[in-house]
Write a protein that holds these residues in place. Structure first.
Motif, PDB file in Angstrom:
ATOM      1  N   LYS A 110      31.448  41.743  51.543  1.00  0.00           N
ATOM      2  CA  LYS A 110      31.247  40.949  52.657  1.00  0.00           C
ATOM      3  C   LYS A 110      30.491  42.063  53.590  1.00  0.00           C
ATOM      4  O   LYS A 110      31.219  42.893  54.186  1.00  0.00           O
ATOM      5  N   GLN A 164      27.650  34.391  54.225  1.00  0.00           N
ATOM      6  CA  GLN A 164      27.727  34.368  52.751  1.00  0.00           C
ATOM      7  C   GLN A 164      28.234  35.568  52.260  1.00  0.00           C
ATOM      8  O   GLN A 164      27.683  36.515  52.380  1.00  0.00           O
ATOM      9  N   THR A 196      29.170  37.942  48.573  1.00  0.00           N
ATOM     10  CA  THR A 196      28.605  38.411  47.461  1.00  0.00           C
ATOM     11  C   THR A 196      29.543  38.694  46.409  1.00  0.00           C
ATOM     12  O   THR A 196      30.494  39.656  46.900  1.00  0.00           O
ATOM     13  N   THR A 197      29.592  38.524  45.031  1.00  0.00           N
ATOM     14  CA  THR A 197      30.706  38.887  43.992  1.00  0.00           C
ATOM     15  C   THR A 197      30.116  40.100  43.604  1.00  0.00           C
ATOM     16  O   THR A 197      28.661  40.269  43.342  1.00  0.00           O
ATOM     17  N   ASN A 249      26.638  44.748  39.194  1.00  0.00           N
ATOM     18  CA  ASN A 249      25.576  44.801  40.186  1.00  0.00           C
ATOM     19  C   ASN A 249      26.104  45.397  41.246  1.00  0.00           C
ATOM     20  O   ASN A 249      25.685  45.099  42.412  1.00  0.00           O
TER      21      ASN A 249
END
Ligand code: GAL
Length: 363
Positions: free
Chosen positions: A296, A339, A341-342, A347
């Protein structure tokens, strides 16, 4: 109005600084910037976790850039200390408050004082409950955080391909943090079908939120619980996945596992989720220990809160992208949700390309 406030704030700040110096507490408050646009009080929950340091620093920088003076305090995970810090900020005459609560339900009294003094209140990251005196909420989509963690476990174990049964243990955050329930419910919405089909089994039997919380998100508390579970319920069994809602908890769980002989050929580490993309956990992901975290970008959260304060104090209406979902028990609080993000081994480079960490820090 702001000049009057600024003058009052200046005088009160001096008085507070003298009081704090006299009490030897001056290290807990840091003041920055020029008070021309007004003074913003920022109450953060703890210095024990990296993210809150980034939140505090980013809020101060952003507000300074917008022409505000800031007073930043950290409550060191003590709800009573936080209430008294906020009371001091109010006495000091701050023009707005940004608060990440330690105990979501402990601020009713002090926020009445804020309302009496006409000070707008922004609930930061964690929703403040049980009071009408909270104006806006800025956070991430907390339910999505839980879903991303569960999604990682489902994909890694191949549950949708019908694999299993696997042993899993569940961890949740602090019971006094409103986010805890959203993270857990988000995860369980995805995991429950696999518990029902018995592809996932919880050997400890601890599946209810009130059985799996971790007071104050404390890693040592999580470590103790995990060790106890391994001793009592695992015997010759092995744990295949651990749902963890926060990197500090994940690292506590990892310590319990490695002390029990995991991270070897005969006892590989389970899939372990997390949240916050803390440096130690990102390094652990790169080293193949923790498997996932939820990133985040709290610099964006700080930016959103600073813009909101600026809008309110200059008489504009803040931009709201989510209404209706965040009921604090007394009212629906207008919210801005970012939003998450994983992030896993495939990544984590996004953290470098976003400038969240340098490539060197991740080496
Ligand atoms: C939550 C927050 C998480 C994590 C946790 C422990 O309220 O949403 O990102 O930081 O506190 O600090």
């Amino acid at each position: 109005m702001f000049n009057r406030r600024a003058t009052l704030a200046g005088a009160a700040a001096l008085a507070l600084a003298l009081t704090l110096t006299a009490c030897g507490q001056n290290s807990e408050v840091s003041s920055e910037g020029s008070s021309e646009g007004g003074t913003v009080g920022i109450a953060m929950p703890t210095r024990a976790s990296e993210r809150w340091l980034t939140d505090g620093k980013s809020l101060v920088e952003d507000l300074k850039g917008d022409g505000y003076k800031t007073e930043l305090v950290y409550g060191d995970d003590d709800p009573k200390a936080q209430v008294s810090q906020i009371g001091n900020l109010i006495k000091q005459g701050v023009d707005a408050l940004i608060i990440a609560a330690i105990d979501a339900k402990s601020l009713n009294g002090v926020l009445q004082q804020a309302a009496d003094a006409d000070i707008p209140v922004i609930s930061y990251d964690r929703l403040i409950l049980g009071t009408k005196n909270v104006d806006y909420y800025v956070s991430f989509d907390n339910e999505m955080v839980g879903r991303l963690e569960a999604r990682h476990i489902i994909d890694k174990l191949g549950l949708e391909e019908g694999k299993g049964p696997f042993n899993i243990e569940l961890f949740a955050g602090s019971p006094d943090d409103n986010n805890t329930k959203y993270f857990f419910e988000g995860s369980m919405a995805l995991l429950q079908p696999f518990l029902d089909s018995k592809q996932l089994v919880v050997p400890s039997g601890q599946t209810k939120l009130n059985q799996v919380t971790t007071l104050r998100w404390d890693g040592a508390t999580a470590q103790k619980r995990m060790s106890g579970i391994l001793t009592e319920w695992y015997g010759s069994k092995q744990v295949d996945a651990v749902l963890s809602p926060y990197d500090g908890i994940s690292r506590g769980v990892l310590s319990a596992l490695t002390s029990d002989g995991y991270d070897s050929d005969s006892k590989p580490l389970p899939v372990i989720t997390g949240q916050d993309a803390e440096l130690a956990s990102v390094r652990s992901i790169i080293a193949g220990q923790q498997s996932q975290t939820v990133y985040k970008d709290v610099r964006l959260l700080a930016r959103a809160a600073a813009e909101m304060v600026d809008d309110i104090l200059t008489g504009r209406t803040p931009r709201i992208d989510n209404t209706g979902e965040y009921n604090n028990g007394v009212k629906v609080v207008r919210a801005v949700l970012l939003q998450p993000t994983t992030v896993d081994k495939t990544n984590y480079g996004v953290l470098v390309s976003d400038g969240y960490f340098t490539a060197d820090e991740l080496k």
